[in-house]
Scaffold this active site. Structure first.
Site, mmCIF file in Angstrom:
data_model
loop_
_atom_site.group_PDB
_atom_site.id
_atom_site.type_symbol
_atom_site.label_atom_id
_atom_site.label_comp_id
_atom_site.label_asym_id
_atom_site.label_seq_id
_atom_site.Cartn_x
_atom_site.Cartn_y
_atom_site.Cartn_z
ATOM 1 N N ASP A 21 2.854 2.839 -8.414
ATOM 2 C CA ASP A 21 3.174 4.195 -7.919
ATOM 3 C C ASP A 21 4.249 4.897 -8.750
ATOM 4 O O ASP A 21 5.018 5.710 -8.225
ATOM 5 C CB ASP A 21 3.618 4.163 -6.441
ATOM 6 N N GLY A 48 -4.224 4.121 -6.815
ATOM 7 C CA GLY A 48 -4.486 5.514 -6.452
ATOM 8 C C GLY A 48 -3.709 6.375 -7.424
ATOM 9 O O GLY A 48 -2.489 6.479 -7.330
ATOM 10 N N GLN A 236 -1.313 -0.585 -10.885
ATOM 11 C CA GLN A 236 -0.176 -1.288 -10.245
ATOM 12 C C GLN A 236 1.019 -1.296 -11.210
ATOM 13 O O GLN A 236 1.185 -0.349 -11.951
ATOM 14 C CB GLN A 236 -0.562 -2.713 -9.794
HETATM 15 P P1 IMP Z 1 -3.736 -5.918 -3.141
HETATM 16 O O1 IMP Z 1 -3.690 -5.541 -4.577
HETATM 17 O O2 IMP Z 1 -4.509 -4.940 -2.285
HETATM 18 O O3 IMP Z 1 -4.179 -7.338 -2.939
HETATM 19 O O4 IMP Z 1 -2.220 -5.859 -2.578
HETATM 20 C C1 IMP Z 1 -1.210 -6.771 -3.021
HETATM 21 C C2 IMP Z 1 0.134 -6.056 -3.133
HETATM 22 O O5 IMP Z 1 0.078 -5.108 -4.188
HETATM 23 C C3 IMP Z 1 0.536 -5.254 -1.894
HETATM 24 O O6 IMP Z 1 1.937 -5.281 -1.770
HETATM 25 C C4 IMP Z 1 0.089 -3.842 -2.217
HETATM 26 O O7 IMP Z 1 0.819 -2.865 -1.503
HETATM 27 C C5 IMP Z 1 0.418 -3.805 -3.710
HETATM 28 N N1 IMP Z 1 -0.396 -2.850 -4.450
HETATM 29 C C6 IMP Z 1 -1.671 -2.991 -4.844
HETATM 30 N N2 IMP Z 1 -2.073 -1.906 -5.548
HETATM 31 C C7 IMP Z 1 -1.016 -1.077 -5.609
HETATM 32 C C8 IMP Z 1 -0.799 0.188 -6.233
HETATM 33 O O8 IMP Z 1 -1.669 0.756 -6.904
HETATM 34 N N3 IMP Z 1 0.442 0.731 -6.064
HETATM 35 C C9 IMP Z 1 1.431 0.097 -5.383
HETATM 36 N N4 IMP Z 1 1.280 -1.079 -4.814
HETATM 37 C C10 IMP Z 1 0.060 -1.673 -4.910
#
Ligand code: IMP
Length: 439
Positions: A21, A48, A236
């Site tokens: 983010d 996103g 990420q």
């Molecule tokens: P996952 O990737 O959905 O398995 O989530 C694992 C961790 O990564 C969680 O803490 C999510 O909030 C974080 N996370 C995954 N994708 C994003 C992103 O695009 N931005 C911020 N945090 C993310």
């Protein structure tokens, strides 16, 4: 002395240098104007990427953020996990927004999906959500990312190329559900998923996506051989890397810039620049240690001012001061050459701005960023205060950064040991100050 000179490179890798983010979507869009190809190499629709184009806000989850430049080709590399339903929705949204620029025919010559991408199935999402609700909590996006990467590693995954072969798809889905349905019924008390229905649903997705599925590895190899300008877009952030992030509170893919090679199948060229993106402060969404988190009113104010709500899940983001110890670690482990500093306008009007410059545990300084998340959750940050800025510019000027903001940036550069090549002061496409031309 930091080197502020650079001959623009043919290849750039842009990654988040915090917990995601950081505003990468806007930065990729900015550099994509100069690129022939923009390539995603890891993650999925847990990302996103928000872009503000001609007064309209777009959120992209899978399509590379270069799509708004008509001459740029967009590639989704093999390291990305693809939820076909989300991708089809995203394609439809673009077509509806501007049918001339993003007609299916036009997109067909511009958007390419690696046939090796692993597919996120409905059952992956059910499993992700069930674990979050009933087992250990990571605070995932519940988009099925972890379970899909698990199946890839256990060699049970279904790839985009499988969607094109009806009988192979049916067989693989049946095999996949034998295990998953057992867990749904016996461990989580959930209804079973019908293999026939799931196979029929994904066969349909395959038909829609078929014109976009390609051998992107070879396409990229040829582009590189022909000296095309290539931008690799990370998702990420480095602190969410499955190995080098704050494990286990991480995502399931590698988020470091080196992954650009693995996630696409080509060796990035030797003159590639690695650029990390960080906000002028810090945020985190989901669970896990966050040393500089501001709890209470200060955190709420930052959240409101920075509009810090998840672009994928809408969750309020946790907010805090910039953590220079964590950022320096990200520079080190990511081998970053440059930093982009975003959202400097969000701190406008604060009389004092703070940044964390060291960690202590039980009065003992820590010499490096710990690999142990439990230890990280116990540290006490030490802050340095900086005079704030009323506006991001000198009065009446849009090219000269405010003096106090310039000192803040200079301190950051010296602390982390790499120059800031670009800083941004708003969501708009032109609200940037380019300090060094790197691409
Ligand atoms: P996952 O990737 O959905 O398995 O989530 C694992 C961790 O990564 C969680 O803490 C999510 O909030 C974080 N996370 C995954 N994708 C994003 C992103 O695009 N931005 C911020 N945090 C993310």
């Amino acid at each position: 002395m930091l080197n502020h000179q650079q001959t623009p490179s043919q290849t750039i890798v842009i990654v988040g240098a915090q917990w995601g983010d950081e505003g990468k979507g806007k930065i990729v869009d900015y550099y994509a104007e100069r690129a022939d190809l923009v390539v995603r190499f890891q993650g999925g629709n847990n990302a996103g990427h928000t872009l503000s184009i001609d007064g309209k806000t777009h959120v992209l989850h899978l399509i590379p953020s270069g799509v708004f430049h008509e001459n740029t080709k967009c590639i989704i590399g093999s390291g990305v996990v693809v939820d076909p339903k989300v991708l089809i929705e995203e394609i439809n949204n673009l077509t509806q927004w501007n049918a001339d620029k993003f007609s299916l025919n036009k997109l067909k010559g511009r958007l390419f999906l690696s046939d090796r991408c692993h597919v996120i199935l409905e059952s992956h999402k059910i499993l992700d959500a069930a674990r979050e609700e009933r087992q250990s909590k990571i605070g995932t996006t519940k988009r099925g990312i972890g379970p899909c990467y698990e199946d890839r590693a256990s060699r049970k995954g279904i790839r985009l190329l499988d969607l094109k072969d009806k009988s192979r798809l049916a067989e693989k889905i049946e095999d996949h559900l034998k295990e998953k349905n057992f867990l749904f019924e016996h461990l989580y008390g959930l209804p079973q998923v019908s293999p026939e229905k799931l196979a029929a649903q994904y066969e349909e997705y395959g038909k829609i996506l078929s014109p976009f599925i390609a051998d992107t590895q070879h396409l990229l190899y040829e582009a590189k051989t022909n000296r095309k300008k290539i931008l690799f877009e990370g998702a990420q952030g480095i602190l969410l890397d499955v190995d080098y992030g704050t494990y286990p509170f991480v995502t399931s893919s590698r988020t470091l810039p080196h992954e650009a090679s693995n996630g696409t199948g080509i060796r990035v060229s030797q003159d590639t620049v690695y650029v990390g993106v960080a906000k002028a402060y810090a945020t985190r969404v989901g669970d896990g240690p966050f040393p500089t988190e501001l709890i209470g009113e200060e955190g709420n104010q930052l959240r409101e001012k920075g509009r810090e709500f998840g672009a994928t899940t809408g969750r309020p983001r946790r907010c805090g001061w910039l953590d220079l110890v964590a950022l320096k670690y990200a520079v080190e482990v990511g081998g970053l050459d440059y930093l982009v500093l975003t959202k400097t306008d969000v701190l406008c009007g604060s009389s004092v701005v703070k940044a964390c410059v060291s960690y202590e545990v039980s009065d003992t300084p820590l010499s490096s960023f710990p690999g142990d998340a439990t230890l990280l959750s116990k540290i006490t940050p030490t802050y340095r205060s900086f005079p704030g800025w009323e506006s991001c510019h000198e009065p009446g000027s849009h090219g000269t950064i405010d003096r106090n903001l310039a000192s803040y940036i200079q301190y950051i550069e010296n602390f982390i040991g790499i120059p800031v090549c670009l800083s941004t002061y708003g969501p708009g496409r032109h609200e940037n100050v380019e300090r060094i031309s790197v691409f």
